[in-house]
Structures are given as structure tokens and as C-alpha cells.
Enzyme design. Structure first.
Site, mmCIF file in Angstrom:
data_model
loop_
_atom_site.group_PDB
_atom_site.id
_atom_site.type_symbol
_atom_site.label_atom_id
_atom_site.label_comp_id
_atom_site.label_asym_id
_atom_site.label_seq_id
_atom_site.Cartn_x
_atom_site.Cartn_y
_atom_site.Cartn_z
ATOM 1 N N CYS A 25 0.861 -1.174 0.000
ATOM 2 C CA CYS A 25 0.000 0.000 0.000
ATOM 3 C C CYS A 25 0.902 1.229 0.000
ATOM 4 C CB CYS A 25 -0.930 0.010 1.214
ATOM 5 S SG CYS A 25 -2.019 1.448 1.273
ATOM 6 N N CYS A 84 -5.106 6.094 -3.814
ATOM 7 C CA CYS A 84 -4.430 4.790 -3.769
ATOM 8 C C CYS A 84 -3.013 5.024 -4.256
ATOM 9 C CB CYS A 84 -5.148 3.764 -4.641
ATOM 10 S SG CYS A 84 -4.258 2.182 -4.815
#
Length: 290
Positions: free
Chosen positions: A85, A228
Site C-alpha cells: 500500500c 491509492c
């Protein structure tokens, strides 16, 4: 009671739980409950701060880089395990520094273990920069269907430690008209799913040697998020791929939660991609995991 923190990077928010010795049992159901925005703390995912030596996944990180003391055990909002991530690792690093668990001087590097390997974090003008490592084209060019899109559009599969499919959209109005409350569909569907990015190039595409695009994203196991990090990197890589060899290696990507920077650069093992942007701790508290 267990202490927690809430952090965010360009609106991508995370529950952070320190578990240095890997003593906590965090089932998928428990993670999903903690990330629930009505009955829990709320977040796009959970970051467990654990020493690499304390969990089996950390062995590979320590073999790759013995200085990678800390491992980012990242989980999606539904409890499922994720490889990496990009926003989360900046928030993770910020938590380590603010908690006194690590030190990162200007010009120095902080190695952090992940399921995609060790990722190096440095300070940047906007907060933190993370070297996401080598990237690759992956998964061909599946067709993407999404509510509000009209007709299916081809995407390009890109792996930056986790899987993405980037889809070009014709205009800002079309981007705004997407209904990402429903999960987009890919044909063929990737075996392990993928994050799906919808992108519009700015006009002009390149300004002062920097590429500029806008993006929205649907994350597997989460839904639409304000940002993101790895998706931003995948988006810049896809647009550069479409634009051809004259395209720049430095990009600015606008997402609903803010702006992130992407830079591609040569390394000994091939081309790497780096992501830079802010990270913030929002609040701290305690919660009964039972």
C-alpha cells in the site's frame, strides 16, 4: 484494551495498531469490524506495526535487508491480506517516527518489510517518498465495465507490488460521472482481483517536463477510496506507456484526496518507480478488541 492510531495519506485512511511482538490475533472478521465506518474506528485498511522477526512473513524481509526491523502487515477494509500500500507505507513510516520506534534523518533511508519485499522510505518535500521497486506490465489488456461508463473500455495491467488495471477515460465529465459505489468488472477477471484506476490526461499532458493526470480508483477489498498510492504509480506508468518514448519520467497525479508525485528512475535491477506525498496521524485512542 488496545491502543490504536488513525492515520491518512491524501484521504486514504488507516487504523494503526502497534503489535511489536506479534502477540495479537487479528482475524479477517476483527479487522473488518475495526475498519467499519459505523460500528468501528473506520478506515480503508489496517496497518499492524510488527517486528519482522516476530512473524513468518518477516523472514524474507530480513533476508533481503537485515536492517528492515519493522514489517507493515497491511490488511484491506474487508480483512483480506494485501501485498503493498503506497499511501499506507508512508503513514506507517510516519507512525514509526512519531512513536519513537525508528529514526529517519534527512538523506537517510528507512527500510520497511512488506509482502512485496523491502521498501525504502526517505523524506521528501511533501512528506515521504517510497521506492516501490521494479514494476512490470502484467495481465494484458482486459476490458473494464463500470456503472456510468457507457461502453466497456480497454485497460492495461500493471504490477507495482500489487495488481492494477488502468483505464483511460475521455473527459473529466466522464470521470466524474462514474458510479464507483458498484464494483467495476474486468474481462477476463484477474485470478486474485486487481485495483482499477480510471484516468484522464490533463490538457496539456506535460507542463514544464512534468506529466499531469487525474484519477479515481476502486480498490479490491475496499471500494472507491479518495486515493491509492500504488494506483497512482500504476496510473503514471500506464499513461507514460501510452504516450510513448518522449513522455517524461516525473508525474503529478491528482486524486479526490489530494496530489501525489511519481518518479521513474533506473536502478541496477531495472527501472523503479517512486511515490511521494504527505502522511498524517489524525487521532489516538483505545479499543476493546473483544
Amino acid at each position: 484494551m488496545v491502543a490504536f492510531a488513525k492515520g491518512q495519506g491524501t484521504g486514504n485512511d488507516f487504523v494503526i495498531i502497534a503489535d511489536p511482538d506479534g502477540a495479537l490475533e487479528l482475524s479477517n472478521e476483527k479487522v473488518a469490524a475495526l475498519c467499519d465506518r459505523r460500528f468501528g474506528i473506520g478506515g480503508d485498511g489496517l496497518l499492524r506495526v510488527v517486528r519482522s522477526a516476530a512473524i513468518p512473513e518477516g523472514a524474507a524481509a530480513l533476508a533481503e535487508e537485515p536492517a528492515a526491523e519493522w514489517f507493515m502487515d497491511y490488511r484491506n477494509a474487508d480483512g483480506s491480506v494485501a501485498e503493498m500500500c503506497g499511501n499506507g507505507i508512508r503513514v506507517f513510516a510516519h507512525y514509526l517516527l512519531r512513536s519513537g520506534l525508528a529514526v529517519l534523518d534527512h538523506g537517510a533511508t528507512l527500510p520497511i518489510g512488506t509482502r512485496s519485499g523491502v521498501r525504502d522510505v526517505t523524506r521528501s518535500e511533501t512528506g515521504y517518498q517510497v521506492d516501490l521497486g521494479r514494476w512490470r506490465l502484467d495481465g494484458g489488456e482486459p476490458l473494464a465495465r463500470a456503472a456510468g461508463l457507457g461502453v466497456p473500455r480497454p485497460g492495461v495491467g500493471i504490477d507495482v507490488g500489487n495488481p492494477h488495471v488502468v483505464v483511460a477515460i475521455a473527459s473529466e465529465e466522464e470521470l466524474e460521472g462514474l458510479d464507483l459505489s458498484q464494483s467495476p468488472e474486468l474481462a477476463p477477471a484477474p485470478e486474485n482481483g486487481a485495483n482499477i484506476e480510471f484516468v484522464v490526461p490533463s490538457e496539456p499532458l506535460v507542463r514544464d517536463g512534468v506529466g499531469h493526470v487525474q484519477m479515481r480508483v476502486f480498490e479490491r477489498g475496499v471500494g472507491e477510496t479518495l486515493s491509492c498510492g500504488t494506483g497512482v504509480a500504476a496510473t503514471a506508468l500506464a499513461v507514460r506507456y501510452w504516450a510513448g518514448p518522449a513522455a517524461p519520467n516525473v508525474w503529478r497525479v491528482d486524486v479526490p484526496g489530494g496530489t501525489l508525485g511519481v518518479r521513474m528512475f533506473a536502478a541496477e535491477d531495472g527501472e523503479h518507480v517512486a511515490l511521494s506525498g504527505p502522511a498524517q496521524l489524525v487521532f489516538h485512542g483505545e479499543i476493546d478488541l473483544a
